[in-house]
Design a protein around this motif. Structure first.
Motif, PDB file in Angstrom:
ATOM      1  N   UNK A   1      -1.975  13.792   7.341  1.00 42.51           N
ATOM      2  CA  UNK A   1      -2.520  15.069   6.876  1.00 42.51           C
ATOM      3  C   UNK A   1      -2.651  16.059   8.021  1.00 42.51           C
ATOM      4  N   UNK A   2      -2.869  15.566   9.228  1.00 45.22           N
ATOM      5  CA  UNK A   2      -2.873  16.448  10.390  1.00 45.22           C
ATOM      6  C   UNK A   2      -1.494  17.055  10.602  1.00 45.22           C
ATOM      7  N   UNK A   3      -0.455  16.268  10.408  1.00 43.00           N
ATOM      8  CA  UNK A   3       0.906  16.810  10.512  1.00 43.00           C
ATOM      9  C   UNK A   3       1.167  17.867   9.449  1.00 43.00           C
ATOM     10  N   UNK A   4       0.612  17.653   8.272  1.00 51.36           N
ATOM     11  CA  UNK A   4       0.773  18.642   7.201  1.00 51.36           C
ATOM     12  C   UNK A   4       0.116  19.963   7.584  1.00 51.36           C
ATOM     13  N   UNK A   5      -1.130  19.884   8.085  1.00 48.88           N
ATOM     14  CA  UNK A   5      -1.855  21.100   8.448  1.00 48.88           C
ATOM     15  C   UNK A   5      -1.211  21.809   9.631  1.00 48.88           C
ATOM     16  N   UNK A   6      -0.658  21.060  10.557  1.00 51.28           N
ATOM     17  CA  UNK A   6      -0.042  21.662  11.735  1.00 51.28           C
ATOM     18  C   UNK A   6       1.395  22.106  11.476  1.00 51.28           C
ATOM     19  N   UNK A   7       1.925  21.801  10.316  1.00 50.67           N
ATOM     20  CA  UNK A   7       3.281  22.220  10.004  1.00 50.67           C
ATOM     21  C   UNK A   7       4.349  21.344  10.615  1.00 50.67           C
ATOM     22  N   UNK A   8       4.007  20.134  11.038  1.00 48.13           N
ATOM     23  CA  UNK A   8       4.991  19.237  11.619  1.00 48.13           C
ATOM     24  C   UNK A   8       5.779  18.543  10.517  1.00 48.13           C
ATOM     25  N   UNK A   9       6.941  18.095  10.859  1.00 44.60           N
ATOM     26  CA  UNK A   9       7.736  17.329   9.904  1.00 44.60           C
ATOM     27  C   UNK A   9       7.106  15.949   9.696  1.00 44.60           C
ATOM     28  N   UNK A  10       7.245  15.442   8.497  1.00 50.10           N
ATOM     29  CA  UNK A  10       6.647  14.155   8.137  1.00 50.10           C
ATOM     30  C   UNK A  10       7.657  13.045   8.407  1.00 50.10           C
TER      31      UNK A  10
ATOM     32  N   UNK B   1       5.117  12.453  -0.723  1.00 49.67           N
ATOM     33  CA  UNK B   1       3.821  11.821  -0.971  1.00 49.67           C
ATOM     34  C   UNK B   1       3.782  10.357  -0.531  1.00 49.67           C
ATOM     35  N   UNK B   2       4.825   9.545  -0.785  1.00 47.35           N
ATOM     36  CA  UNK B   2       4.737   8.134  -0.343  1.00 47.35           C
ATOM     37  C   UNK B   2       4.601   7.961   1.165  1.00 47.35           C
ATOM     38  N   UNK B   3       5.010   8.952   1.962  1.00 42.49           N
ATOM     39  CA  UNK B   3       4.924   8.861   3.408  1.00 42.49           C
ATOM     40  C   UNK B   3       3.692   9.556   3.965  1.00 42.49           C
TER      41      UNK B   3
ATOM     42  N   UNK C   1       0.826  -1.220   0.000  1.00 34.25           N
ATOM     43  CA  UNK C   1       0.000   0.000   0.000  1.00 34.25           C
ATOM     44  C   UNK C   1       0.858   1.267   0.000  1.00 34.25           C
ATOM     45  N   UNK C   2       2.031   1.204  -0.578  1.00 28.88           N
ATOM     46  CA  UNK C   2       2.930   2.351  -0.630  1.00 28.88           C
ATOM     47  C   UNK C   2       3.075   2.808  -2.068  1.00 28.88           C
ATOM     48  N   UNK C   3       3.048   4.117  -2.257  1.00 23.99           N
ATOM     49  CA  UNK C   3       3.228   4.654  -3.608  1.00 23.99           C
ATOM     50  C   UNK C   3       4.579   4.218  -4.145  1.00 23.99           C
ATOM     51  N   UNK C   4       4.640   3.633  -5.330  1.00 21.04           N
ATOM     52  CA  UNK C   4       5.927   3.162  -5.863  1.00 21.04           C
ATOM     53  C   UNK C   4       6.852   4.337  -6.162  1.00 21.04           C
ATOM     54  N   UNK C   5       8.108   4.160  -5.859  1.00 20.43           N
ATOM     55  CA  UNK C   5       9.117   5.186  -6.148  1.00 20.43           C
ATOM     56  C   UNK C   5       9.829   4.843  -7.445  1.00 20.43           C
ATOM     57  N   UNK C   6      10.423   5.856  -8.007  1.00 13.90           N
ATOM     58  CA  UNK C   6      11.127   5.731  -9.293  1.00 13.90           C
ATOM     59  C   UNK C   6      12.539   5.221  -8.992  1.00 13.90           C
ATOM     60  N   UNK C   7      12.751   3.930  -9.128  1.00 14.35           N
ATOM     61  CA  UNK C   7      14.029   3.319  -8.752  1.00 14.35           C
ATOM     62  C   UNK C   7      14.612   2.564  -9.934  1.00 14.35           C
ATOM     63  N   UNK C   8      15.949   2.455  -9.987  1.00 13.53           N
ATOM     64  CA  UNK C   8      16.590   1.671 -11.056  1.00 13.53           C
ATOM     65  C   UNK C   8      16.305   0.178 -10.903  1.00 13.53           C
ATOM     66  N   UNK C   9      16.494  -0.531 -12.016  1.00 15.16           N
ATOM     67  CA  UNK C   9      16.284  -1.984 -12.058  1.00 15.16           C
ATOM     68  C   UNK C   9      17.634  -2.651 -12.274  1.00 15.16           C
ATOM     69  N   UNK C  10      17.949  -3.606 -11.402  1.00 13.60           N
ATOM     70  CA  UNK C  10      19.236  -4.297 -11.503  1.00 13.60           C
ATOM     71  C   UNK C  10      19.144  -5.420 -12.539  1.00 13.60           C
ATOM     72  N   UNK C  11      20.069  -5.403 -13.478  1.00 11.81           N
ATOM     73  CA  UNK C  11      20.117  -6.443 -14.515  1.00 11.81           C
ATOM     74  C   UNK C  11      20.931  -7.596 -13.940  1.00 11.81           C
ATOM     75  N   UNK C  12      20.244  -8.643 -13.550  1.00  9.88           N
ATOM     76  CA  UNK C  12      20.904  -9.770 -12.891  1.00  9.88           C
ATOM     77  C   UNK C  12      21.210 -10.915 -13.824  1.00  9.88           C
ATOM     78  N   UNK C  13      20.556 -10.976 -14.960  1.00  7.75           N
ATOM     79  CA  UNK C  13      20.770 -12.116 -15.862  1.00  7.75           C
ATOM     80  C   UNK C  13      20.759 -11.617 -17.293  1.00  7.75           C
TER      81      UNK C  13
END
Length: 1341
Positions: free
Chosen positions: A1052-1061, A1117-1119, A888-900
């Motif tokens: 989203x409460x942390x966002x509105x209150x200005x807290x660090x994520x 966004x993923x967090x 349930x986590x937004x996928x991040x843009x990561x490289x793909x390792x060529x293993x074979x």
């Protein structure tokens, strides 16, 4: 003391000599008598008196003498024609002498001079005009001297003949003058001195006391010449090649002010000066004073009482005679009372015969003003001139000479000139000449300090007088105004007037002065205006305070004609410099636009083409005449072609194309990805290989609105540690491009190849080319370093880092990987298609490659490997459900390792010279770019630096299917019914849908209708109906849903209150996957399918979040946001085109089923009530408000009524009404669609009388028995309330008249805890509700 007046305002005296006197002067080598007497003007120390008998001393009193016959002949010429001849004559004199004048001034420039030779010549030509005018009386004769000599056979008879001669003046010439008789008695006369005295006495007795006997010795041979003041030049008579009676006419040679001499003895000079002085003091001045007194009496009497009183007196006393003091002033009492009155000619004597229109001479009032001005009676003259001005009879041209400096003086000047220029658009020659005369008088008659002062600004008067005339005198007026302005200094205004003067003179063909004025204008425009600007201004603009360009448009108007004049006069080198300076860029305009626009916004053709062609012709001519080897080293293009900030090095691996920004993003992705895994750096394609050709891409931008060509385009390459620009010439090969043509405003990238034979560090310092194949040019490719601000000294003083050079490192090719697509043709894919692609790799280096990574774009859906196929199921098993676990986590843009790797002995590494294949599967998503750009990062083994290479293949995606979905509460056993609509939007591809899969955290979808078995033809639409219910396989789904909602609420409460994520991940979730297929089922747990589902859903959610929350940084966004919301439903359509062996899947998202309960209501209220403060997500209050509104409108804060009521409709009840009324049961099914909250309901059956029915065929319901139903519904449960409908007759009864009140409780509410209401809702039948029951009568007839 009387003011010094211009000589043109002095008394005009005509001389009528006898023939014997002319012969006497000619034999004595003397000029005519008018020229002799003119040599004694002006007279020093002359005193006049005003009407109040106040003495006015004159330091000089000017006189003007002329020959009466010449003046009479000139009066017969048309004034317009004479004015035209005068202007041409002045232009010829200026043209013949200006070359010498300009040469003298350039040799010995006098910066303090207030007059120039051409202005003095113009002034003398204007002041030398003596012919009377119809508009003023200054040139009208004041006195006529009748001159004879005693050498005549009968002198008395000669005098009598002169006195009896008729004046041949037109009627408009004033005849108010006195006659003076002059007898010249030479030493060699036949008459003795006694006889000459007797003759003089006889003349005085017969003609009056206005006579004089002038004895002259006139020796022979003549004495040495004596220098006397120069004479004014005068216009030659028409069609005459002889010399005029004025100054010598040098029309056939240079017009110089020659030295004027008289061959007279000293005694004769003294006698002549004595006569001149006695004539003025004893005769002319007293006569003029008497005229002023008499005329002033008439002027004053006409001003004492208004004319209305005089008209009343004549009416009462019967007087019929009128005395007009202003008309025919020649017969006034003041003149008749003079002793010589009988010798004064009347106007009738000057009448002309023929059909000529007779005009009156100047009025007595004007002559009074002129005489008073000459005599120095300024007070009287100013009053009379002012009176004339008010009557519209002139005077505005003289008042500036008599008035003290004040703001009203320029108004007089403007009035005088406006009366001349208002007649027509094209200014007549006469008006031009009069304006010139006025301007010259003002410049002479007003002191220089006052004339050019701030009050008068006389230089503007000269410009006004010049008007729009394109004659040499008008141009010289502008030039004089420019010179006065330059002395102020007002350099820009002076330059503009110099330019205007040069343009007019160029049309007249006067080249020397034109070039001089253009040079002056150029010099003045290059002067920087003194404006004190803050040093911070230059720093903020990034400009040098000493760099001043002036007005480009004006400078081109100066330099271009000056360059052409220099070219025509043979100064080729100067002309080339000017033409080259004209080629200036206009960076403010974009390509394809014109440099100038007129008032109607119509494009005006640019002059760049003209300037360029002039430079080409002039420089080619210069080289042909001076030799090909002769150059002008100071010549440098005023612009550059190379765009420095776009110059870059391109290696063979970079030649795959694609936007550089996209490649930079992929490299940044790798750096960010590897930051937490190691410290090895990535060499960003910045090094070349030995014996490998690389290119320097130089962007050449043509800043001109004309096509240009350059030849021999090449680069200067040197070693980085050497100062010799040719240090790398022995082992570096640089391409030389023969010719390049750039269109107007065109930009083009020009690649120049370089190849090095050894490993080294190179600097590409300059680009060289031949501009227009003529001018060798060199441009530096170094850019200025950044502004240094690290130390206090650097912040206080402008300092920059060293220049940034174009550097390239050439190394041995130890690690080099070449990557290409097996098929380089563009990919033509259908939207949603899964396409297997083969990538070929070749190790072109000398070392093994064992660590290879692949980085694609953020929107690219790529699987490394081969796609799995559908699994077999039993034929009867057409419905399948499985659980898909998701983090349930937004996928991040990561490289793909060529293993074979395929086709290699060791699949984990690539040996030098070995080839391998890499298989990938590309899914053509709806937002895929037009190319597949893949960055490969590689190295030999761990701990070494990474290298990279690129591969790109163009992709063209064609739309195939268009899917949409609608949902509504179900009336059956399902909670919701889902209508899926699929349309084939292609033009010719029949598509077979093989499987439909739904993915949801909470809902299980089952088919209500069958899946399509036939392919969808082009533009065909099909529907599939599904029923959605809560899953029986996940009995504890409410807890997972609540955990996800709580996670999003806290973030989203942390966002509105200005807290660090905090970088925490959302709770994992199990997804219910329902498959609908007619054949084999494709499982979502397959590796490729799983990746495509995750990446497809992630791309959709990421784009949606970026649009909805632009002020929240995308990396966070993923967090904050989970990948799946609890109520979401995704649909995957698997399709095939069997005939083309193509397959793929279409992803449909944004479907939400179920009820929301404003989960973020509390945190929103808390944020609104909290005092505003700055935060890392809301730099301003506006941004914070936008974030708050975005959260309020998000899917996590949806609020809907969870209860849905379904009325049992469409049933038919049969009843025998013969036995009585019918009581039919009606079922009201109430369902709680919420997955987390319980609801209380209250159903009331109370039909309203005012409730409208859908149609007149429906009967109103009448409920009986229990009319109120209460109950509590747990999440995802339902109940049915049975009511009775009382009917007395058959018919169709509308099932309306009910209301449903709902209270939604908090999620923590249980049966054993206190109920807390969260929301309240009220429902009524919808307008247009067709729910009904039919009651039929089955009684026997």
């Amino acid at each position: 003391m009387a003011p010094a007046l211009p000589s043109s305002l002095s008394p005009h005296i005509c001389i009528l000599p006898s023939p014997d006197l002319e012969e006497l002067l000619e034999s004595s080598s003397l000029p005519p008598l008018p020229q002799i007497l003119q040599s004694f003007s002006p007279l020093p120390q002359v005193t006049t008196r005003t009407t109040s008998l106040t003495s006015i001393p004159h330091t000089s009193f000017a006189l003007r003498f002329s020959d009466l016959s010449d003046i009479e002949a000139a009066c017969r010429e048309d004034e317009e024609q004479r004015a035209e001849r005068t202007l041409d004559w002045i232009g010829e004199r200026i043209n013949k002498s200006c070359a010498k004048w300009v040469e003298d001034i350039e040799k010995t420039p006098d910066k303090d001079a207030i007059r120039t030779p051409w202005w003095d010549e113009l002034r003398r030509c204007t002041e030398g005009e003596l012919v009377p005018s119809r508009t003023e009386g200054w040139n009208h004769p004041v006195s006529i001297i009748l001159a004879v000599s005693t050498t005549a056979p009968n002198p008395l008879q000669a005098i009598t003949a002169l006195h009896s001669r008729m004046l041949d003046f037109p009627s408009w010439v004033d005849t108010t003058h006195f006659i003076y008789t002059l007898i010249i008695h030479p030493h060699n006369s036949a008459l003795s001195d006694e006889e000459a005295g007797a003759l003089f006495n006889a003349v005085k007795k017969q003609y009056g006391l206005q006579s004089y006997l002038l004895p002259l010795s006139l020796p022979s041979p003549p004495p040495p010449p004596v220098p006397v003041p120069a004479l004014m030049p005068r216009l030659p008579p028409p069609y005459s090649t002889e010399k005029s009676n004025g100054a010598p006419d040098n029309s056939r040679g240079e017009t110089r002010v020659a030295l004027n001499t008289l061959k007279m003895a000293e005694q004769d000079i003294q006698q002549t000066a004595k006569f001149t002085r006695e004539f003025v003091i004893m005769s002319l001045v007293p006569w003029m004073e008497r005229c002023v007194v008499e005329w002033n009496e008439n002027y004053s009497s006409s001003r004492r009482l208004p004319s209305r009183l005089f008209s009343s007196t004549r009416r009462l006393f019967g007087s019929t005679t009128s005395s007009n003091a202003a008309s025919a002033h020649s017969s006034s009492p003041s003149v008749s009372s003079l002793p010589s009155r009988s010798h004064t000619y009347s106007a009738s004597q000057a009448s002309m015969t023929g059909s000529t229109i007779m005009k009156t001479p100047p009025s007595q009032q004007r002559r009074l003003a002129e005489f008073a001005t000459v005599l120095g009676d300024i007070k009287l003259a100013a009053n009379v001139w002012e009176s004339l001005r008010k009557e519209g009879k002139g005077g505005s041209d003289i008042l500036p000479l008599l008035s003290a400096p004040s703001p009203t003086v320029p108004l007089h000047v403007s009035n005088a000139l406006s009366s001349l220029f208002a007649s027509s658009v094209e200014l007549p020659s006469l008006s031009q000449l009069r304006a010139l005369t006025y301007a010259v008088r003002w410049e002479i008659g007003i002191s220089h300090t006052e004339f050019s002062g701030k009050i008068l600004e006389g230089e503007r008067w000269l410009v006004w007088a010049a008007g729009t005339a394109e004659e040499p005198p008008s141009a010289l007026l502008l030039a004089q105004a420019a010179m006065l302005s330059a002395r102020k200094p007002a350099s820009r205004r002076a330059a503009l007037w110099y330019l205007s003067a040069a343009n007019r003179l160029e049309k007249c063909g006067i080249k020397p002065l034109t070039m001089y004025f253009l040079r002056k204008a150029h010099e003045l425009f290059k002067m920087r205006p003194d404006k004190a600007l803050s040093p911070s201004f230059w720093e903020s603009e990034g400009k040098d305070s000493t760099d001043y360009h002036g007005f480009d448009a004006v400078m081109s108007g100066i330099e271009h004609p000056l360059g052409r004049l220099l070219y025509t006069t043979g100064d080729l080198s100067s002309a080339v410099r000017f033409f080259l300076g004209l080629l200036k860029p206009q960076s403010s305009l974009g390509p394809g636009t014109s440099r100038y626009e007129n008032e109607e916004n119509k494009a005006i053709p640019s002059t760049d083409k003209v300037f360029l062609e002039d430079f080409r012709v002039a420089f080619a001519h210069f080289k042909s005449t001076s030799g090909e080897d002769v150059t002008l080293p100071e010549l440098k293009l005023p612009f550059t072609l190379a765009v420095l900030n776009q110059t870059r090095i391109r290696f063979p691996r970079d030649s795959v194309g694609g936007e550089q920004a996209e490649w930079d993003k992929r490299e940044e992705t790798w750096v960010e990805f590897w930051k937490s895994r190691g410290k090895e750096k990535l060499e960003k394609s910045g090094k070349g290989a030995v014996e490998e050709t690389f290119w320097v891409d130089i962007v050449l931008r043509n800043p001109l609105d004309a096509e240009i060509n350059i030849s021999n385009v090449t680069l200067i390459v040197k070693e980085s540690l050497s100062h010799d620009p040719q240090s790398a010439s022995t082992f570096v090969e640089v391409e030389n491009i023969e010719e390049i043509t750039l269109g107007a405003r065109e930009s083009r990238t020009v690649p120049i190849s370089i190849k090095s034979c050894r490993a080294t560090s190179l600097i590409v310092s300059h680009v060289t080319y031949d501009f227009l194949s003529l001018l060798p040019s060199t441009e530096s490719l170094a850019r200025r370093g950044r502004r240094l601000q690290d130390t206090p000294q650097q912040r206080q003083t402008v300092m920059y880092a060293p220049d940034i050079h174009v550097k390239v490192e050439v190394e041995e090719a130890s690690q080099k990987l070449n990557v290409v697509f097996a098929d380089s043709t563009p990919l033509e894919l259908l939207e949603g298609e899964r396409k297997p692609i083969t990538i070929q790799m070749y190790n072109a280096g000398k070392r093994n490659l064992g660590d290879i990574w692949m980085i694609t774009g953020a929107d690219d859906e790529v699987w490394l490997g081969t796609a799995e196929t559908a699994s077999s199921t039993s034929p009867t098993d057409d419905i399948s459900t499985e659980i898909f676990h998701s983090d349930n986590k937004l996928p991040s843009w990561t490289p793909i390792h060529v293993e074979q790797l395929e086709n290699t002995e060791d699949s984990s590494s690539l040996d030098p010279g070995a080839c391998a294949e890499l298989n990938i599967v590309l899914h053509a998503g709806p937002n895929s770019h037009g190319s597949l750009s893949v960055l490969f990062v590689y190295r030999e083994q761990g701990g070494e630096t990474f290298h990279c290479t690129r591969a790109m293949r163009n992709v063209e995606i064609t739309p195939l299917l268009k899917a949409s979905a609608t949902s509504q509460p179900s009336r059956s056993d399902h909670s919701f019914s889902l209508n899926l609509e699929l349309e084939n939007v292609s033009n010719s591809n029949p598509v077979l849908v093989t499987q439909v899969t739904t993915i949801s955290p909470a809902w299980t979808c089952t088919p209500i209708s069958e899946l399509w078995s036939e392919p969808l033809s082009s533009h065909q639409t099909a529907h599939l109906f599904l029923g959605a219910s809560t899953s029986s396989k996940k009995p504890h789904n409410a807890e997972g849903i609540t955990a996800i909602v709580n996670y999003a609420s806290q973030k989203l409460s942390d966002v509105l209150q200005g807290h660090s994520i905090e970088p925490t991940d959302p709770p994992p979730i199990d997804l219910i996957c329902s498959h609908i297929s007619k054949g084999d089922i494709r499982s979502v747990n397959g590796p490729s399918t799983c990746r495509f589902i995750r990446s497809g859903r992630g791309n959709i959610i990421s784009r949606s979040l970026k649009r909805s929350f632009p002020h929240i940084p995308a990396p966070s966004h993923p967090h904050i946001f989970p990948l799946y919301s609890p109520l979401s439903v995704d649909v995957i359509f698997y399709w095939e085109i069997p005939s083309q062996r193509r397959s793929g899947h279409l992803f449909l998202s944004d479907i939400t089923l179920g009820a929301g309960h404003a989960a973020l209501r509390d945190i929103i209220q808390e944020a609104e009530s909290t005092k505003a403060k700055r935060s890392m997500y809301a730099e301003t209050q506006r941004e914070k408000h936008e974030i708050l509104e975005a959260i309020r409108d998000s899917e996590w804060n949806v609020e809907t009524n969870p209860t849905v009521i379904a009325v049992e409709s469409g049933r038919t009840v049969e009843h025998d009404f013969a036995k009585g009324p019918c009581q039919a049961q009606v079922g009201f099914t109430i369902r709680n669609c919420s997955l987390t909250h319980s609801s209380r309901f209250l159903l009331r059956l109370q039909p309203r009388t005012d409730e409208p029915l859908l149609s007149s065929t429906f009967l109103p319901p009448c409920y009986t028995g229990r009319l109120t139903f209460r109950g509590t519904l747990k999440p995802s449960t339902s109940t049915t309330a049975r009511a009775k409908l009382y009917t007395t007759c058959p018919g169709i009864y509308a099932l309306v008249g009910w209301s449903l009140e709902t209270e939604v409780g908090e999620a923590c509410s249980q049966e054993d805890s206190e109920w807390k209401t969260r929301h309240r809702y009220m429902q009524h039948p919808r307008p247009g509700d067709e729910s009904s029951i039919t009651v039929s009568d089955v009684s026997e007839p």
